[in-house]
Scaffold this motif. Sequence first.
Motif, PDB file in Angstrom:
ATOM      1  N   GLY A 253       5.360 -31.473 -36.984  1.00 47.10           N
ATOM      2  CA  GLY A 253       4.457 -30.592 -37.103  1.00 47.10           C
ATOM      3  C   GLY A 253       2.891 -31.387 -36.524  1.00 47.10           C
ATOM      4  N   ALA A 254       2.951 -32.518 -36.432  1.00 49.05           N
ATOM      5  CA  ALA A 254       1.386 -33.118 -35.826  1.00 49.05           C
ATOM      6  C   ALA A 254       1.423 -32.696 -34.499  1.00 49.05           C
ATOM      7  N   VAL A 255       2.167 -32.157 -33.765  1.00 43.44           N
ATOM      8  CA  VAL A 255       2.147 -31.869 -32.354  1.00 43.44           C
ATOM      9  C   VAL A 255       0.916 -30.723 -32.270  1.00 43.44           C
ATOM     10  N   VAL A 256       1.318 -29.846 -33.196  1.00 39.28           N
ATOM     11  CA  VAL A 256       0.396 -28.629 -33.149  1.00 39.28           C
ATOM     12  C   VAL A 256      -1.139 -29.138 -33.503  1.00 39.28           C
ATOM     13  N   ILE A 257      -1.204 -29.808 -34.724  1.00 39.84           N
ATOM     14  CA  ILE A 257      -2.649 -30.516 -35.233  1.00 39.84           C
ATOM     15  C   ILE A 257      -3.107 -31.422 -34.376  1.00 39.84           C
ATOM     16  N   GLU A 258      -2.412 -32.058 -33.718  1.00 41.82           N
ATOM     17  CA  GLU A 258      -3.316 -33.296 -32.750  1.00 41.82           C
ATOM     18  C   GLU A 258      -3.753 -32.469 -31.663  1.00 41.82           C
ATOM     19  N   THR A 259      -3.056 -31.367 -31.247  1.00 38.83           N
ATOM     20  CA  THR A 259      -3.503 -30.494 -29.967  1.00 38.83           C
ATOM     21  C   THR A 259      -4.782 -30.128 -30.404  1.00 38.83           C
ATOM     22  N   VAL A 260      -4.644 -29.127 -31.478  1.00 40.65           N
ATOM     23  CA  VAL A 260      -5.806 -28.348 -31.882  1.00 40.65           C
ATOM     24  C   VAL A 260      -7.188 -29.444 -32.117  1.00 40.65           C
ATOM     25  N   PHE A 261      -6.821 -30.604 -32.780  1.00 40.62           N
ATOM     26  CA  PHE A 261      -8.070 -31.413 -33.123  1.00 40.62           C
ATOM     27  C   PHE A 261      -8.198 -32.523 -32.145  1.00 40.62           C
ATOM     28  N   GLY A 262      -7.689 -32.321 -31.000  1.00 37.66           N
ATOM     29  CA  GLY A 262      -7.860 -33.332 -29.741  1.00 37.66           C
ATOM     30  C   GLY A 262      -7.742 -34.837 -30.215  1.00 37.66           C
ATOM     31  N   ARG A 263      -6.733 -34.976 -31.104  1.00 41.03           N
ATOM     32  CA  ARG A 263      -6.464 -36.419 -31.450  1.00 41.03           C
ATOM     33  C   ARG A 263      -5.476 -37.084 -30.708  1.00 41.03           C
ATOM     34  N   GLN A 264      -5.361 -38.439 -30.593  1.00 35.46           N
ATOM     35  CA  GLN A 264      -4.318 -39.095 -30.008  1.00 35.46           C
ATOM     36  C   GLN A 264      -3.185 -39.587 -30.897  1.00 35.46           C
ATOM     37  N   GLY A 265      -1.886 -39.406 -30.675  1.00 32.42           N
ATOM     38  CA  GLY A 265      -0.955 -39.962 -31.513  1.00 32.42           C
ATOM     39  C   GLY A 265       0.324 -39.577 -31.162  1.00 32.42           C
ATOM     40  N   PHE A 266       1.258 -39.535 -32.360  1.00 34.45           N
ATOM     41  CA  PHE A 266       2.526 -39.300 -31.905  1.00 34.45           C
ATOM     42  C   PHE A 266       3.050 -37.929 -31.483  1.00 34.45           C
ATOM     43  N   GLY A 267       2.259 -36.822 -31.823  1.00 36.01           N
ATOM     44  CA  GLY A 267       2.448 -35.551 -31.437  1.00 36.01           C
ATOM     45  C   GLY A 267       2.119 -35.256 -29.741  1.00 36.01           C
ATOM     46  N   ARG A 268       1.059 -35.705 -29.484  1.00 34.69           N
ATOM     47  CA  ARG A 268       0.497 -35.553 -28.175  1.00 34.69           C
ATOM     48  C   ARG A 268       1.192 -36.544 -27.312  1.00 34.69           C
ATOM     49  N   MET A 269       1.746 -37.544 -27.565  1.00 37.76           N
ATOM     50  CA  MET A 269       2.815 -38.570 -26.906  1.00 37.76           C
ATOM     51  C   MET A 269       3.947 -37.756 -26.537  1.00 37.76           C
ATOM     52  N   THR A 270       4.485 -36.927 -27.418  1.00 37.08           N
ATOM     53  CA  THR A 270       5.438 -36.322 -27.438  1.00 37.08           C
ATOM     54  C   THR A 270       5.504 -35.117 -26.317  1.00 37.08           C
ATOM     55  N   VAL A 271       4.471 -34.229 -26.479  1.00 36.90           N
ATOM     56  CA  VAL A 271       4.014 -33.330 -25.735  1.00 36.90           C
ATOM     57  C   VAL A 271       3.979 -33.695 -24.208  1.00 36.90           C
ATOM     58  N   GLU A 272       3.164 -34.774 -23.946  1.00 41.16           N
ATOM     59  CA  GLU A 272       3.075 -35.311 -22.798  1.00 41.16           C
ATOM     60  C   GLU A 272       4.362 -35.808 -22.047  1.00 41.16           C
ATOM     61  N   ALA A 273       5.142 -36.489 -23.007  1.00 44.75           N
ATOM     62  CA  ALA A 273       6.785 -36.974 -22.428  1.00 44.75           C
ATOM     63  C   ALA A 273       7.419 -35.900 -22.184  1.00 44.75           C
ATOM     64  N   VAL A 274       7.499 -34.715 -22.526  1.00 39.56           N
ATOM     65  CA  VAL A 274       8.153 -33.558 -22.641  1.00 39.56           C
ATOM     66  C   VAL A 274       7.893 -32.777 -21.319  1.00 39.56           C
ATOM     67  N   ASN A 275       6.596 -32.805 -21.220  1.00 31.10           N
ATOM     68  CA  ASN A 275       5.751 -32.187 -19.934  1.00 31.10           C
ATOM     69  C   ASN A 275       6.314 -33.042 -18.745  1.00 31.10           C
ATOM     70  N   ALA A 276       6.285 -34.253 -18.853  1.00 34.16           N
ATOM     71  CA  ALA A 276       6.603 -35.173 -17.594  1.00 34.16           C
ATOM     72  C   ALA A 276       8.097 -35.489 -17.518  1.00 34.16           C
ATOM     73  N   GLN A 277       9.118 -34.736 -18.390  1.00 28.76           N
ATOM     74  CA  GLN A 277      10.393 -35.013 -18.376  1.00 28.76           C
ATOM     75  C   GLN A 277      10.559 -37.018 -18.204  1.00 28.76           C
ATOM     76  N   ASP A 278       9.701 -37.589 -19.083  1.00 26.69           N
ATOM     77  CA  ASP A 278       9.965 -38.730 -19.434  1.00 26.69           C
ATOM     78  C   ASP A 278      11.099 -39.088 -20.430  1.00 26.69           C
ATOM     79  N   ILE A 279      12.393 -39.228 -19.966  1.00 23.81           N
ATOM     80  CA  ILE A 279      13.437 -39.071 -20.880  1.00 23.81           C
ATOM     81  C   ILE A 279      13.641 -40.340 -21.777  1.00 23.81           C
TER      82      ILE A 279
END
Length: 326
Positions: A253-279
């Motif tokens: 759930g932190a994926v949405v929260i960290e995106t809205v609040f502009g925070r760096q963390g587990f959720g943002r790292m997950t989004v960036e890894a998925v977008n870049a297909q970083d397996i």
Amino acid sequence: MGRYLASRVGQAVVVVWAAFTLAFVILYAMPSDPAEIIASGGLQGETGSEAGAQQLEQLRAEMGLDQPLVIQYVTRLVATASGNWGVSYQTGVPVTEMLAVALPPTIAIALLGLGIAVIVGMVLGFVATFTRFGPVRQLLYSLPSIGASVPTFWSALLLIQLFSFGLRLLPAFGNDGFASTILPAVALAIPISAMIAQVFGKSLRSVMAEPFLDTARAKGASRLRSMIGHAVRNALLPVLTIVGMIFGALLSGAVVIETVFGRQGFGRMTVEAVNAQDIPVVMGVVVFSALVFVVATLVVDLMYPLLDPRIRQGLRPARTLTAKAV
């Protein structure tokens, strides 16, 4: 008790293995080529974007991607089990180091949000059950449904508008200290507290209908005392179950929260890894999330016998029970 613990640990291992296998199948079924991602600049541009076929073949050989899929699966499974979770295709940093950097801010808002949710949810469920005035009781019963139906991103935007831009009490964005964790934690806690209030209120009403509560009240205990002294403890088991499951879900759930609040963390790292297909990073995120889920569930399972004497009695050897009966 030993057999009970071994059974739960065995189930936890199966869950983590299943999560790893499912993630491997999905990620390796994608039509992308990790070697091309690295060659196009993923690894900090070392290989350049004009990599030829020979360079791509060399990269695939170095990463083991030229091996049969079964060999890759076994190799990655053994490496993961031994603590080697690979290196990010994008940054070249070990996945474990990336997790160690990304997790603390996410865990901070997850723990704070869970604490707020448990306190608010249990207080709301208790007051709604204790209240006898019909309109107030119906109002309190309806609040959890409203809270559970509010989208997390919408409540987050409202909190920012009210407490950051309106009252200027708390920061809206960033990872700057404890104050910056309050609004994300509250946004996370709103739907979870509603869920806990619903489950706890229903469990409490069910326990209040048990005959032993009538006995307690017949002995002179007030309604409030019988609820606090006898009903609450017996109504905690369903709450404990969902809290264990929710804690694992908080990380996702932190994926949405960290995106809205502009925070760096587990959720943002997950989004960036998925977008870049970083397996490797995505695999690390999946395995770590599964580990958190099974550990939280295991802790909850181990707490059941402490809260419910019937479960504790059922775990005792049959010979002990027979001897006591004689």
